[in-house]
Design a protein around this motif. Structure first.
Motif, PDB file in Angstrom:
ATOM      1  N   LYS A 483      93.737 -35.163 -36.741  1.00 57.30           N
ATOM      2  CA  LYS A 483      93.244 -36.393 -36.113  1.00 57.30           C
ATOM      3  C   LYS A 483      93.381 -36.330 -34.594  1.00 57.30           C
ATOM      4  N   MET A 484      94.495 -35.799 -34.117  1.00 56.81           N
ATOM      5  CA  MET A 484      94.698 -35.707 -32.658  1.00 56.81           C
ATOM      6  C   MET A 484      93.734 -34.707 -32.025  1.00 56.81           C
ATOM      7  N   GLU A 485      93.331 -33.693 -32.787  1.00 59.95           N
ATOM      8  CA  GLU A 485      92.417 -32.680 -32.235  1.00 59.95           C
ATOM      9  C   GLU A 485      90.942 -33.036 -32.449  1.00 59.95           C
ATOM     10  N   ALA A 486      90.643 -33.772 -33.518  1.00 60.60           N
ATOM     11  CA  ALA A 486      89.239 -34.055 -33.830  1.00 60.60           C
ATOM     12  C   ALA A 486      88.810 -35.468 -33.434  1.00 60.60           C
ATOM     13  N   GLU A 487      89.699 -36.476 -33.620  1.00 60.12           N
ATOM     14  CA  GLU A 487      89.317 -37.872 -33.381  1.00 60.12           C
ATOM     15  C   GLU A 487      89.722 -38.378 -31.993  1.00 60.12           C
ATOM     16  N   ALA A 488      90.929 -38.005 -31.547  1.00 60.67           N
ATOM     17  CA  ALA A 488      91.459 -38.580 -30.305  1.00 60.67           C
ATOM     18  C   ALA A 488      90.673 -38.212 -29.043  1.00 60.67           C
ATOM     19  N   PRO A 489      90.150 -36.978 -28.899  1.00 60.64           N
ATOM     20  CA  PRO A 489      89.500 -36.594 -27.628  1.00 60.64           C
ATOM     21  C   PRO A 489      88.367 -37.513 -27.192  1.00 60.64           C
ATOM     22  N   LYS A 490      87.607 -38.074 -28.134  1.00 57.24           N
ATOM     23  CA  LYS A 490      86.477 -38.931 -27.725  1.00 57.24           C
ATOM     24  C   LYS A 490      86.970 -40.211 -27.048  1.00 57.24           C
ATOM     25  N   TYR A 491      88.199 -40.595 -27.308  1.00 57.15           N
ATOM     26  CA  TYR A 491      88.775 -41.759 -26.633  1.00 57.15           C
ATOM     27  C   TYR A 491      89.529 -41.347 -25.371  1.00 57.15           C
ATOM     28  N   LEU A 530     101.114 -42.243 -38.997  1.00 51.86           N
ATOM     29  CA  LEU A 530     101.534 -40.848 -39.185  1.00 51.86           C
ATOM     30  C   LEU A 530     102.639 -40.482 -38.191  1.00 51.86           C
ATOM     31  N   TYR A 531     102.488 -40.911 -36.954  1.00 50.09           N
ATOM     32  CA  TYR A 531     103.511 -40.647 -35.929  1.00 50.09           C
ATOM     33  C   TYR A 531     104.837 -41.293 -36.333  1.00 50.09           C
ATOM     34  N   GLU A 532     104.771 -42.539 -36.796  1.00 50.92           N
ATOM     35  CA  GLU A 532     105.989 -43.256 -37.187  1.00 50.92           C
ATOM     36  C   GLU A 532     106.723 -42.540 -38.322  1.00 50.92           C
ATOM     37  N   ILE A 533     105.961 -41.982 -39.253  1.00 47.24           N
ATOM     38  CA  ILE A 533     106.555 -41.309 -40.414  1.00 47.24           C
ATOM     39  C   ILE A 533     107.170 -39.973 -40.017  1.00 47.24           C
ATOM     40  N   ILE A 534     106.457 -39.225 -39.182  1.00 46.94           N
ATOM     41  CA  ILE A 534     106.889 -37.859 -38.841  1.00 46.94           C
ATOM     42  C   ILE A 534     107.998 -37.873 -37.796  1.00 46.94           C
ATOM     43  N   SER A 535     107.935 -38.795 -36.847  1.00 45.97           N
ATOM     44  CA  SER A 535     108.896 -38.843 -35.740  1.00 45.97           C
ATOM     45  C   SER A 535     110.295 -39.226 -36.229  1.00 45.97           C
ATOM     46  N   PRO A 536     111.355 -38.646 -35.638  1.00 44.87           N
ATOM     47  CA  PRO A 536     111.358 -37.599 -34.612  1.00 44.87           C
ATOM     48  C   PRO A 536     111.216 -36.213 -35.232  1.00 44.87           C
ATOM     49  N   ASP A 537     110.414 -35.360 -34.577  1.00 40.31           N
ATOM     50  CA  ASP A 537     110.200 -34.007 -35.073  1.00 40.31           C
ATOM     51  C   ASP A 537     109.645 -33.159 -33.923  1.00 40.31           C
ATOM     52  N   ALA A 538     110.180 -31.944 -33.787  1.00 43.26           N
ATOM     53  CA  ALA A 538     109.735 -31.054 -32.703  1.00 43.26           C
ATOM     54  C   ALA A 538     108.243 -30.746 -32.804  1.00 43.26           C
ATOM     55  N   PHE A 539     107.705 -30.866 -34.003  1.00 44.72           N
ATOM     56  CA  PHE A 539     106.269 -30.629 -34.223  1.00 44.72           C
ATOM     57  C   PHE A 539     105.409 -31.518 -33.315  1.00 44.72           C
ATOM     58  N   LEU A 540     105.909 -32.706 -32.980  1.00 42.96           N
ATOM     59  CA  LEU A 540     105.120 -33.685 -32.222  1.00 42.96           C
ATOM     60  C   LEU A 540     105.044 -33.387 -30.724  1.00 42.96           C
ATOM     61  N   ARG A 541     105.901 -32.519 -30.225  1.00 41.44           N
ATOM     62  CA  ARG A 541     106.007 -32.322 -28.770  1.00 41.44           C
ATOM     63  C   ARG A 541     104.672 -32.048 -28.081  1.00 41.44           C
ATOM     64  N   PRO A 542     103.822 -31.147 -28.592  1.00 40.00           N
ATOM     65  CA  PRO A 542     102.559 -30.873 -27.892  1.00 40.00           C
ATOM     66  C   PRO A 542     101.593 -32.060 -27.860  1.00 40.00           C
ATOM     67  N   PHE A 543     101.845 -33.063 -28.707  1.00 41.68           N
ATOM     68  CA  PHE A 543     100.906 -34.185 -28.813  1.00 41.68           C
ATOM     69  C   PHE A 543     101.388 -35.453 -28.103  1.00 41.68           C
ATOM     70  N   ILE A 544     102.620 -35.432 -27.595  1.00 32.27           N
ATOM     71  CA  ILE A 544     103.230 -36.662 -27.076  1.00 32.27           C
ATOM     72  C   ILE A 544     102.405 -37.298 -25.961  1.00 32.27           C
ATOM     73  N   ASP A 545     101.987 -36.507 -24.970  1.00 34.87           N
ATOM     74  CA  ASP A 545     101.253 -37.079 -23.830  1.00 34.87           C
ATOM     75  C   ASP A 545      99.940 -37.710 -24.270  1.00 34.87           C
ATOM     76  N   ASP A 546      99.189 -36.982 -25.101  1.00 37.57           N
ATOM     77  CA  ASP A 546      97.905 -37.513 -25.559  1.00 37.57           C
ATOM     78  C   ASP A 546      98.099 -38.743 -26.461  1.00 37.57           C
ATOM     79  N   TYR A 547      99.135 -38.702 -27.286  1.00 36.10           N
ATOM     80  CA  TYR A 547      99.395 -39.858 -28.151  1.00 36.10           C
ATOM     81  C   TYR A 547      99.784 -41.077 -27.307  1.00 36.10           C
ATOM     82  N   GLY A 548     100.554 -40.837 -26.247  1.00 33.32           N
ATOM     83  CA  GLY A 548     100.931 -41.926 -25.336  1.00 33.32           C
ATOM     84  C   GLY A 548      99.708 -42.538 -24.669  1.00 33.32           C
ATOM     85  N   THR A 549      98.783 -41.685 -24.233  1.00 33.67           N
ATOM     86  CA  THR A 549      97.550 -42.177 -23.597  1.00 33.67           C
ATOM     87  C   THR A 549      96.709 -42.965 -24.591  1.00 33.67           C
ATOM     88  N   LEU A 550      96.610 -42.456 -25.803  1.00 32.86           N
ATOM     89  CA  LEU A 550      95.847 -43.138 -26.853  1.00 32.86           C
ATOM     90  C   LEU A 550      96.447 -44.524 -27.128  1.00 32.86           C
TER      91      LEU A 550
END
Length: 764
Positions: A483-491, A530-550
């Motif tokens: 979702k972060m790679e396919a859906e988020a970029p258009k926003y 999905l973020y709420e369920i997975i967090s905290p997890d090192a897996f999320l690190r590359p997505f944090i900035d984009d998720y914050g902007t979203l």
């Protein structure tokens, strides 16, 4: 929120008209009112339940089969958590009252003492006078021998050693709960030999397993139906309908898991463990698994697991607002876990619930509970805002206990097949809380044993059923990444300058279309959960900035287009923390700034920096806020209504941004003119509005009539809360107008318009 809103299915899939017609058919609506409402007590509180479509379908199928002289067997296969108890109760009542049954005997066979008491209470609430509790084998035999007509509630083991041909009548209907358990041993044989001409309907909540033991359920109850069952409501059906939630699991770190060889040798590969359907039976198998239990109850490991549970609960579950079970291998393990958990969490966070015995050790007696205290713990656990947050259990509460706030299960007891499915189904109950904006996404199991690493062995069901039952939490990570790679970029591409005025105006313009906003809100909320369920997890690190902007984009769009001034919870707990820490620095380009509506407003708006879209949104919200603060001024309420109409036209692109702004500024200008005239006559807002309305309607003595009406409102200050006061006030207003106009229809229309407008104030 979709609490208590359920899907209605029709054979013509996708045709709304057919769906509406089938639901609204008069016989259907009357059947719901007459036959399918249950009042039942839960946690000492009376609740009203309306049976869902799958339940009513099963009741109809049960009654139809029972009254069919050619058939005497049927299997109702409804998944865990889909309301089998109420289905059985209503089927029993319908059968007892059915004219074609001719004064029948209906036997309700229960498998647990606790459920027996609950069933008796619920049946009594239906007003059935012919109701008996067969609390012993002798009492059951006597009732059947004496040809009792009515409903009998009893437990399956009361059929042991029943004489053959005890009652040969055909209109005896036996409804058997958890039917997969009755096919083992001799109980089923005693039952069917004792009532040779009875009709037997089995109810089961678990898929029929591949073992010989499991297939017996179909052989016993389903052989008269080609598909093996009379009515089916699968796990996949219940998830699709929202009756239950999907389940996800995660394996604990390797060092805490039971070694593969031990688990396999002492549990998973044992022939007697296959198809195990009863928790007591499971406990007997585990008693012989010496090395397995020694590993699970090792002192160091219990400390390690307790610390992991405490940290995981605090970081992953508590921020979501939900509660958890910790399942120990036996009662002694539960007691040790309580001591260990208290080192890492406040003692009030957890309670131990198990059945005590007089011969128990000092350690076990430490956590004995009297019935009153246990009831209180169970009740408090079901409340979001009360302790405890974690229940430590091993057998009790693993079947038949419903607490929708239960989200996580920390599983440290080897289980399989029916027992595993029944246990993990405790966390699949939906929960919604509108005040907290909570909607439970799924149930979660953290496996400290390693059972889910061998899923095909642990659940001896068809692979299609297994896939519907439980999925690896890793799938949610894949979904979040996609979702972060396919859906988020258009926003994300809409933001160029860290949310300055131009960026905010771009967002306002882009999301003018309500359908486009709806799509974005839906996609964002899925990503957020999905973020709420997975967090905290090192897996999320590359997505944090984009998720914050979203999240910041969501905040801007929601603030711009949500009808009311935002005072509720915008984000889930973990996202809220991220937004405060990382997104707060963005600012939102002046969006949401309230503008004072006065003589300076027009000049202020014209000179203010920022795009016209932001000005339109801010002006609309400022006018609404002014009307909300002056809810007794009909002019401002009407002005707010007109501002909303401008917003709707703006959102539908029927009006350009410049035209919308010009229209709102004209409203502000008109309000200033109104205020001057109102001041000159020393009127308040209500009196002036009535006065202007009377002038427009060419009613004579407008000033005197408007003052008379104002006085009437002063006489009845609580008219919005009192029906009597409202009637008296309306009468006085009508008479005041009627004194100047004999056209009753015209007067009535004016009175209606005034009160309709004033009532709208509550909705601004």
């Amino acid at each position: 929120m979709r609490r208590n809103i359920f899907n209605w299915k029709n054979e013509e899939v996708g045709k709304l008209e057919a769906k509406v017609k089938s639901f609204c058919a008069i016989p259907q609506v009357l059947a719901f009112l007459k036959d399918y409402i249950v009042f039942a007590e839960k946690d000492e509180e009376l609740n009203k339940y309306i049976l869902r479509q799958h339940q009513t379908g099963a009741v109809e199928a049960t009654v139809s089969r029972a009254l069919d002289p050619r058939r005497t067997r049927g299997l109702i296969w409804h998944t865990q958590g889909s309301g089998k108890t109420f289905t059985m109760i209503k089927a029993a009542e319908r059968l007892f009252r059915a004219p074609g049954a001719d004064k029948p005997t209906v036997l309700l066979m229960i498998d647990r003492n606790e459920l027996e008491d609950q069933m008796l209470k619920n049946l009594a609430a239906l007003g059935l006078s012919n109701l008996e509790h067969a609390s012993s084998i002798a009492r059951l035999n006597q009732l059947l021998r004496d040809d009792y007509r009515g409903i009998i509630v009893t437990m399956i083991h009361k059929f042991r050693d029943m004489p053959a041909d005890l009652n040969t009548r055909a209109n005896i209907y036996v409804l058997i709960d958890e039917a997969h358990r009755t096919t083992g041993g001799d109980l089923g044989n005693f039952l069917m030999a004792g009532l040779p001409n009875a009709t037997f309907i089995g109810f089961t909540g678990t898929p029929v397993d591949k073992t010989v033991y499991g297939k017996g359920t179909f052989k016993t109850f389903g052989f008269e139906d080609d598909q093996g069952y009379l009515h089916k409501y699968s796990i996949a059906d219940s998830i699709e309908d929202g009756t239950t939630l999907p389940l996800y699991y995660q394996l604990a770190p390797n060092e805490m898991l039971v070694p593969h060889e031990t688990l396999d040798k002492e549990f998973l590969s044992l022939a007697e463990a296959e198809g195990v359907a009863d928790i007591e039976e499971l406990n007997k198998i585990l008693e012989r698994a010496v090395h397995l239990k020694n590993f699970l109850k090792g002192k160091e490991r219990i400390q390690q697991v307790a610390q992991f549970v405490a940290e995981h609960y605090r970081a992953n579950v508590e921020p979501l607002g939900y509660k958890a079970f910790l399942v120990g291998v036996d009662r002694e393990a539960c007691a040790h876990y309580k001591h260990a958990l208290d080192q890492f969490l406040p003692p009030e966070y957890s309670e131990v619930v198990y059945t005590g015995s007089n011969n128990d050790s000092k350690l076990l007696k430490e956590f004995h509970l009297d019935p009153k205290r246990e009831r209180q713990i169970r009740k408090s656990f079901g409340k979001l805002d009360q302790m405890p947050k974690i229940l430590i259990v091993t057998e009790k509460l693993l079947t038949g206990f419903d607490a929708p706030v239960l989200y996580a299960m920390y599983l440290d007891k080897p289980m399989r097949d029916h027992t595993l499915l029944q246990a993990i189904a405790r966390v699949n109950r939906p929960y919604e809380n509108e005040a907290q904006e909570m909607a439970k996404p799924h149930g979660f199991v953290l496996d400290f044993v390693g059972i889910f690493d061998k899923l095909e062995k642990a659940l001896a069901f068809d692979s299609e059923e297994i896939n519907a039952i439980v999925k690896d939490l890793k799938l949610l990570k894949v979904l979040f990444k996609n979702k972060m790679e396919a859906e988020a970029p258009k926003y994300l591409g809409l933001i160029e300058r860290n949310f300055n005025d131009k960026d905010v105006d771009t967002l306002i313009e882009h999301f003018r279309d309500p359908e486009r906003r709806k799509e974005f809100f839906k996609e964002y909320k899925e990503i957020e959960m999905l973020y709420e369920i997975i967090s905290p997890d090192a897996f999320l690190r590359p997505f944090i900035d984009d998720y914050g902007t979203l999240s910041a984009i969501y905040q801007v769009v929601r603030k711009a287009y949500t009808r009311t001034v935002m005072v509720d919870r915008e984000f889930q707990a973990k996202t809220n923390h991220l937004v405060r820490d990382q997104v707060g620095s963005y600012g939102v380009g002046g969006l949401g700034e309230m503008v004072a509506i006065n003589g300076n407003t027009i000049e202020l708006i014209k000179n203010k920096q920022g795009g016209d879209g932001t000005k339109v949104i801010n002006l609309i919200k400022s006018i609404e806020k002014l009307a909300e603060e002056n809810s007794d001024d009909p002019y401002l309420i009407a002005m707010a209504e007109r501002a909303r109409a401008v917003q709707e036209s703006f959102e539908q692109r029927q009006t350009s941004t410049a035209e919308a702004l010009a229209e709102l500024l004209r409203e502000v200008e008109g309000n200033e003119t109104r205020k001057k005239e109102q001041a000159e006559k020393s009127f308040d807002g209500l009196t002036y509005f009535v006065y202007r309305s009377l002038l427009d309607a060419k009613i004579e003595n407008a000033e005197a009539v408007s003052r008379k009406i104002r006085h009437a409102f002063t006489e009845f200050p609580n008219w919005k809360r009192s029906e009597n006061a409202f009637r008296e006030l309306r009468k006085k207003v009508t008479f005041a107008l009627f004194a100047e106009s004999e056209d009753l229809d015209r007067v009535t229309a004016m009175v209606d318009e005034l009160f309709t407008l004033l009532e709208k104030a509550d909705r601004i």
